[in-house]
Design a protein around this motif. Structure first.
Motif, short mmCIF file in Angstrom:
data_model
loop_
_atom_site.label_atom_id
_atom_site.label_comp_id
_atom_site.label_asym_id
_atom_site.label_seq_id
_atom_site.Cartn_x
_atom_site.Cartn_y
_atom_site.Cartn_z
N GLU A 156 2.20 30.49 -19.13
CA GLU A 156 0.76 30.57 -18.29
C GLU A 156 -0.07 31.59 -19.12
OE1 GLU A 156 1.25 29.56 -13.56
OE2 GLU A 156 2.57 31.16 -14.38
N ARG A 157 -1.44 31.29 -18.99
CA ARG A 157 -2.33 32.19 -19.43
C ARG A 157 -3.06 32.85 -18.21
NH1 ARG A 157 -4.36 27.43 -21.50
NH2 ARG A 157 -6.18 26.77 -20.37
N GLU A 160 -3.05 29.54 -15.48
CA GLU A 160 -3.23 28.10 -16.00
C GLU A 160 -2.21 28.01 -17.27
OE1 GLU A 160 -7.89 27.34 -14.87
OE2 GLU A 160 -7.10 27.39 -17.32
N VAL A 188 -6.27 33.67 -16.10
CA VAL A 188 -7.48 33.31 -16.18
C VAL A 188 -8.49 34.01 -15.24
CG1 VAL A 188 -9.20 31.32 -15.87
CG2 VAL A 188 -6.98 31.15 -17.06
N ARG A 192 -7.44 35.72 -20.57
CA ARG A 192 -7.43 34.93 -21.89
C ARG A 192 -8.80 33.96 -21.57
NH1 ARG A 192 -3.14 36.26 -25.44
NH2 ARG A 192 -2.04 37.48 -24.10
N ARG A 193 -9.34 33.86 -20.52
CA ARG A 193 -10.48 32.96 -20.23
C ARG A 193 -11.25 33.44 -18.82
NH1 ARG A 193 -10.81 26.41 -20.14
NH2 ARG A 193 -13.22 26.33 -20.02
N SER A 246 3.85 35.09 -17.70
CA SER A 246 2.79 34.80 -19.05
C SER A 246 3.71 35.50 -20.17
CB SER A 246 1.58 35.21 -18.89
OG SER A 246 1.03 35.26 -20.22
N ASP A 273 -0.10 26.92 -20.29
CA ASP A 273 -0.48 27.51 -21.77
C ASP A 273 0.62 27.06 -22.60
OD1 ASP A 273 -2.47 29.24 -23.69
OD2 ASP A 273 -0.36 29.68 -24.05
N ASP A 298 1.65 28.19 -25.64
CA ASP A 298 2.18 29.32 -26.27
C ASP A 298 2.90 30.29 -25.19
OD1 ASP A 298 3.19 31.08 -28.41
OD2 ASP A 298 1.26 32.21 -27.77
#
Length: 512
Positions: A453-454, A446, A456, A488-489, A418, A448, A450
């Motif tokens: 990966e973000r 997951e 989660v 981020r989520r 990330s 992303d 930008d």
């Protein structure tokens, strides 16, 4: 001669309890007689399946196969028809060993069946020693392992969990069983005086090889609960058991029960060694157990293909989140994606590289504890090893400054890339579990646009009616680790999907 079970040859431990399941038990003399008689029937049988219920018969059946030099294939009684059919078709056992009265699935109907007799008396009287004459004048013959036992000969074929495809049969040689059990004896100061209690299934490495064969190799005793319970653990520890083996789910239940049960705390405090494995034990469970009992939980790290690789030593410091150092004879290194070695240990324990506690790499190991091959899968076997002979575990870790191995997740599912950073899902999960409103946690990456990966997170809250907010949890992680590691989520669940060993099935986590 290479012997896995020298205690079965008779001698001073013949009258000692070897195995106890519930109210049924066998001394070493009785086990030698029961397993020896069955071993004679198995001679030349090829691979044999063992219907691995948590019973005395399973233990006797596996020991008999090992005495006869016949590879045993433990079968999970909870396997579905497709999985069971795959394992049988792949391993092609010549017969199946089961307890009398066990109802076997249709898939096993074509195999010859031998009912295992766990006789609690030797043929001529309980407690008789090898070579003794009975009143009837008949010599009690205790069968020992056949002299052909090459250390490299297969001992068991243990099937992997199959999380990334059909289960693969890892062929475990006799030398690997002996090497791992002897290395654990060194690390845990494990002797024949120890009495182990556990309630683990008997179709995998932890419950069967470490939990049953381990005490038998030492000449000690094992008491299997049949079904795990805090009451059963307390009863056995109060009755002289010295060691407890479990998985994080079991220790979590013990930690939950400690609040209202001072007797359980006292019993756990009596144990010489509490060992957890198969997955990481959450920090808050570590802390609750240590605070209530004065006893830390030792963690170790192993796989089906490698048996045990590392452990916290019995005479070492218990540090939650770490799995100790490599066992004697095991080489270990952390490797970057491009093949560059970050740091590690030689097989003699000599450190290599710098231990910075930050650099994440894949764990690769080599040593006498490794499997021989994946049965019928030369392609998978070749892919599992590097060109210079190291086994690729697929687990990601860092080496802390004191040399301890700290696992941060699986390469396939737990390495999150990330914003240019490599993040281990395990450290995020541990941070989330430190929040008082979190009961269970899982983290993964997951896609992303930008970040690449973000992060989660999936959370089982302590109070489903008033869960902590996503922002609160993100800030909690950022304050303990670093801002780029915050989730981020956040998704909230009633429970996390797990397998029989309590490992979170991340591919089964809901995504949208």
């Amino acid at each position: 001669m290479f012997s896995l079970f020298p205690a079965l040859a008779g001698g001073s431990v013949a009258d000692r309890s070897a195995l106890r399941f519930g109210d049924r038990s066998l001394t070493y003399a009785e086990l030698a007689a029961s397993a020896g008689a069955l071993a004679a029937r198995l001679d030349g049988a090829g691979r044999v399946a063992v219907w691995a219920t948590p019973t005395l018969e399973t233990a006797v059946g596996v020991v008999a196969a090992l005495l006869a030099g016949v590879p045993a294939v433990p079968l999970n009684p909870k396997s579905g028809a497709a999985e069971l059919g795959h394992i049988l078709g792949d391993s092609t056992p010549s017969l199946v060993l089961a307890a009398p009265g066990d109802l076997l699935p249709t898939a096993l109907g074509a195999l010859e069946r031998i009912d295992v007799e766990a006789t609690t008396k030797t043929a001529a009287g309980a407690g008789a020693h090898a070579g003794e004459e009975t009143e009837a004048g008949t010599e009690v013959v205790v069968t020992v392992e056949a002299a052909v036992r090459d250390p490299g000969a297969p001992a068991l074929v243990v099937y992997t969990s199959g999380t990334t495809g059909p289960p693969k049969g890892a062929v475990i040689p006799r030398r690997a069983v002996a090497a791992t059990l002897d290395a654990l004896a060194d690390a845990w100061q494990w002797t024949g005086d120890d009495v182990l209690v556990h309630g683990l299934p008997l179709f995998h490495v932890h419950g069967l090889i470490i939990g049953i064969l381990g005490p038998l190799r030492r000449g000690g005793s094992v008491r299997h609960l049949g079904r795990f319970s805090a009451e059963g653990v307390a009863r056995e520890l109060n009755a002289g058991a010295t060691m407890l083996f479990g998985v994080p789910t079991m220790y979590h239940r013990l930690a939950e029960a400690l609040d209202g049960d001072p007797g359980l705390a006292e019993a756990l405090g009596r144990a010489r060694l509490l060992v957890s494995g198969s997955a990481a034990l959450p920090l808050h469970d570590h802390e609750r157990i240590t605070a209530a009992t004065g006893r830390g939980v030792v963690e170790r790290y192993g796989m089906t293909e490698t048996l045990m690789n590392t452990s916290v030593r019995a005479d070492g410091e218990v540090r939650p989140g770490t799995v100790g150092v490599p066992l004697p004879g095991v080489g270990l290194r952390l490797v970057e994606e491009d093949g560059t070695t970050i740091a590690g240990y030689e097989a003699d324990g000599t450190p290599t590289g710098a231990y910075d506690g930050e650099s994440v790499g894949e764990i690769q190991v080599r040593g006498p504890n490794l499997f021989t091959e994946y049965l019928n899968r030369p392609d998978a076997t070749a892919a599992a090893y590097t060109a210079d002979g190291w086994f690729r575990t697929g687990d990601m870790a860092v080496l802390d400054p004191d040399g301890s191995v700290r696992i941060v997740g699986r390469k396939a599912t737990d390495l999150i890339k990330s914003g240019g950073y490599k993040i281990g899902a395990g450290e995020i999960e541990n941070a989330l579990l430190e929040h008082p409103g979190v009961r269970e946690a899982a983290a993964a990456g997951e896609p992303d646009a930008d970040l690449g990966e973000r992060v989660v997170a999936w959370i089982v809250p302590v109070d489903p009616q008033a869960p902590p907010s996503a922002d609160e949890l993100a800030d909690h992680v950022a304050s303990r680790l670093a801002p780029h590691k915050r989730p981020r989520r956040v998704r909230f669940l009633d429970e996390l999907p797990r397998n029989d060993m309590g490992k979170i099935l991340k591919r089964a986590l809901p995504r949208d």
